[in-house]
Design a protein around this motif. Structure first.
Motif, PDB file in Angstrom:
ATOM      1  N   ARG A   1       0.850  -1.187   0.000  1.00  0.00           N
ATOM      2  CA  ARG A   1       0.000   0.000   0.000  1.00  0.00           C
ATOM      3  C   ARG A   1       0.883   1.234   0.000  1.00  0.00           C
ATOM      4  O   ARG A   1       1.881   1.286   0.719  1.00  0.00           O
ATOM      5  N   VAL A   2       0.510   2.232  -0.817  1.00  0.00           N
ATOM      6  CA  VAL A   2       1.249   3.490  -0.888  1.00  0.00           C
ATOM      7  C   VAL A   2       0.286   4.631  -0.580  1.00  0.00           C
ATOM      8  O   VAL A   2      -0.790   4.726  -1.184  1.00  0.00           O
ATOM      9  N   ARG A   3       0.660   5.480   0.379  1.00  0.00           N
ATOM     10  CA  ARG A   3      -0.149   6.642   0.738  1.00  0.00           C
ATOM     11  C   ARG A   3       0.711   7.896   0.688  1.00  0.00           C
ATOM     12  O   ARG A   3       1.888   7.849   1.018  1.00  0.00           O
ATOM     13  N   TRP A   4       0.109   8.991   0.299  1.00  0.00           N
ATOM     14  CA  TRP A   4       0.799  10.280   0.305  1.00  0.00           C
ATOM     15  C   TRP A   4       0.142  11.198   1.308  1.00  0.00           C
ATOM     16  O   TRP A   4      -1.076  11.365   1.308  1.00  0.00           O
ATOM     17  N   MET A   5       0.956  11.738   2.212  1.00  0.00           N
ATOM     18  CA  MET A   5       0.458  12.658   3.217  1.00  0.00           C
ATOM     19  C   MET A   5       0.848  14.056   2.778  1.00  0.00           C
ATOM     20  O   MET A   5       2.003  14.471   2.942  1.00  0.00           O
ATOM     21  N   GLY A   6      -0.082  14.763   2.170  1.00  0.00           N
ATOM     22  CA  GLY A   6       0.194  16.107   1.683  1.00  0.00           C
ATOM     23  C   GLY A   6      -0.037  17.151   2.765  1.00  0.00           C
ATOM     24  O   GLY A   6       0.259  16.934   3.930  1.00  0.00           O
ATOM     25  N   ASP A   7      -0.593  18.265   2.372  1.00  0.00           N
ATOM     26  CA  ASP A   7      -0.916  19.344   3.314  1.00  0.00           C
ATOM     27  C   ASP A   7       0.286  19.746   4.156  1.00  0.00           C
ATOM     28  O   ASP A   7       0.205  19.852   5.382  1.00  0.00           O
ATOM     29  N   GLY A   8       1.413  19.935   3.503  1.00  0.00           N
ATOM     30  CA  GLY A   8       2.599  20.408   4.206  1.00  0.00           C
ATOM     31  C   GLY A   8       3.516  19.313   4.708  1.00  0.00           C
ATOM     32  O   GLY A   8       4.670  19.577   5.032  1.00  0.00           O
ATOM     33  N   GLU A   9       3.014  18.054   4.787  1.00  0.00           N
ATOM     34  CA  GLU A   9       3.879  16.984   5.261  1.00  0.00           C
ATOM     35  C   GLU A   9       4.778  16.433   4.154  1.00  0.00           C
ATOM     36  O   GLU A   9       5.912  16.048   4.398  1.00  0.00           O
ATOM     37  N   ASP A  10       4.243  16.347   2.937  1.00  0.00           N
ATOM     38  CA  ASP A  10       5.002  15.850   1.786  1.00  0.00           C
ATOM     39  C   ASP A  10       5.686  14.529   2.113  1.00  0.00           C
ATOM     40  O   ASP A  10       6.883  14.336   1.878  1.00  0.00           O
ATOM     41  N   LEU A  11       4.906  13.587   2.660  1.00  0.00           N
ATOM     42  CA  LEU A  11       5.429  12.309   3.119  1.00  0.00           C
ATOM     43  C   LEU A  11       4.734  11.161   2.397  1.00  0.00           C
ATOM     44  O   LEU A  11       3.504  11.111   2.335  1.00  0.00           O
ATOM     45  N   VAL A  12       5.533  10.252   1.839  1.00  0.00           N
ATOM     46  CA  VAL A  12       4.995   9.027   1.251  1.00  0.00           C
ATOM     47  C   VAL A  12       5.176   7.893   2.254  1.00  0.00           C
ATOM     48  O   VAL A  12       6.270   7.707   2.793  1.00  0.00           O
ATOM     49  N   VAL A  13       4.113   7.160   2.512  1.00  0.00           N
ATOM     50  CA  VAL A  13       4.151   6.015   3.426  1.00  0.00           C
ATOM     51  C   VAL A  13       3.937   4.747   2.620  1.00  0.00           C
ATOM     52  O   VAL A  13       2.927   4.611   1.920  1.00  0.00           O
ATOM     53  N   ILE A  14       4.900   3.835   2.691  1.00  0.00           N
ATOM     54  CA  ILE A  14       4.814   2.549   1.986  1.00  0.00           C
ATOM     55  C   ILE A  14       4.661   1.460   3.030  1.00  0.00           C
ATOM     56  O   ILE A  14       5.444   1.383   3.979  1.00  0.00           O
TER      57      ILE A  14
END
Length: 201
Positions: free
Chosen positions: A152-165
């Protein structure tokens, strides 16, 4: 540490600043592993090092957590850019987890696949701004591949700019980690009196 021949180890556990530090030394292979836990199921860091042929300690390899920044001496030394994405290993009971920081591109830009020939996971971005290949040390140590594991791949935007795999752990991995948890608990028994240790097979 991408080895499946670690051999028998001796584990010692102590409390350091409210954390459980677990150190395992594998006698035959000359490998040392250190983990830090905030709770029995919350792993903060795992690092490995191997002695050289001359018996000197090697550099630490970080599997989980973030390597502390190196000291910068007066006069300065070259430092890694603080704007490039950073790939960080994490962990949970049910999943292997990685965070990739500084990724400002939207979620549909990221894809993860598994390369069975090279036994590696591959992260690609559609805009070709970032590309990463990596192996999962736990699977290597257990002689397992990543074929068929749910990713699973998720992107945390809104200033976090973090991809979680996240990659689901199979039942064999979970069982091995439950066994190691019992070893940690055994090693931690009586550590108030100066530490506990146990043998690993």
């Amino acid at each position: 540490m991408y080895r499946s021949d670690l051999g028998r180890g001796t584990t010692t556990a102590i409390k350091v600043s409210g954390r459980l530090r677990v150190q395992t030394t594998y006698e035959v292979s000359g490998v040392e592993m250190v983990e830090e836990w905030s709770s029995p199921t919350s792993l903060l860091s795992r690092r490995w090092r191997e002695a050289s042929a001359l018996g000197k300690d090697g550099e630490w390899e970080w599997e989980i957590g973030v390597r502390p920044p190196a000291r910068v001496e007066a006069g300065g030394e070259i430092k890694a850019s603080d704007v490039n994405p950073q790939f960080i290993g994490r962990d949970s009971e049910d999943k292997f987890v990685w965070h990739v920081t500084r990724c400002p591109w939207p979620e549909d830009n990221y894809s993860v696949s598994y390369d069975g020939e090279r036994d590696e996971f591959v992260l690609r971005t559609g805009n070709r701004k970032y590309y990463k290949r990596w192996r999962v040390p736990t699977l290597v140590r257990m002689g397992l591949g990543g074929e068929g594991l749910e990713v699973r791949v998720r992107w945390m935007g809104d200033g976090e700019d973090l991809v979680v795999i996240e990659v689901e752990k199979n039942e064999g991995v979970k069982e091995e980690e439950r066994r190691r948890r019992k070893e940690r608990e055994k090693a931690a028994e009586g550590m108030e009196g100066g530490g506990g240790d146990c043998k690993q097979s």
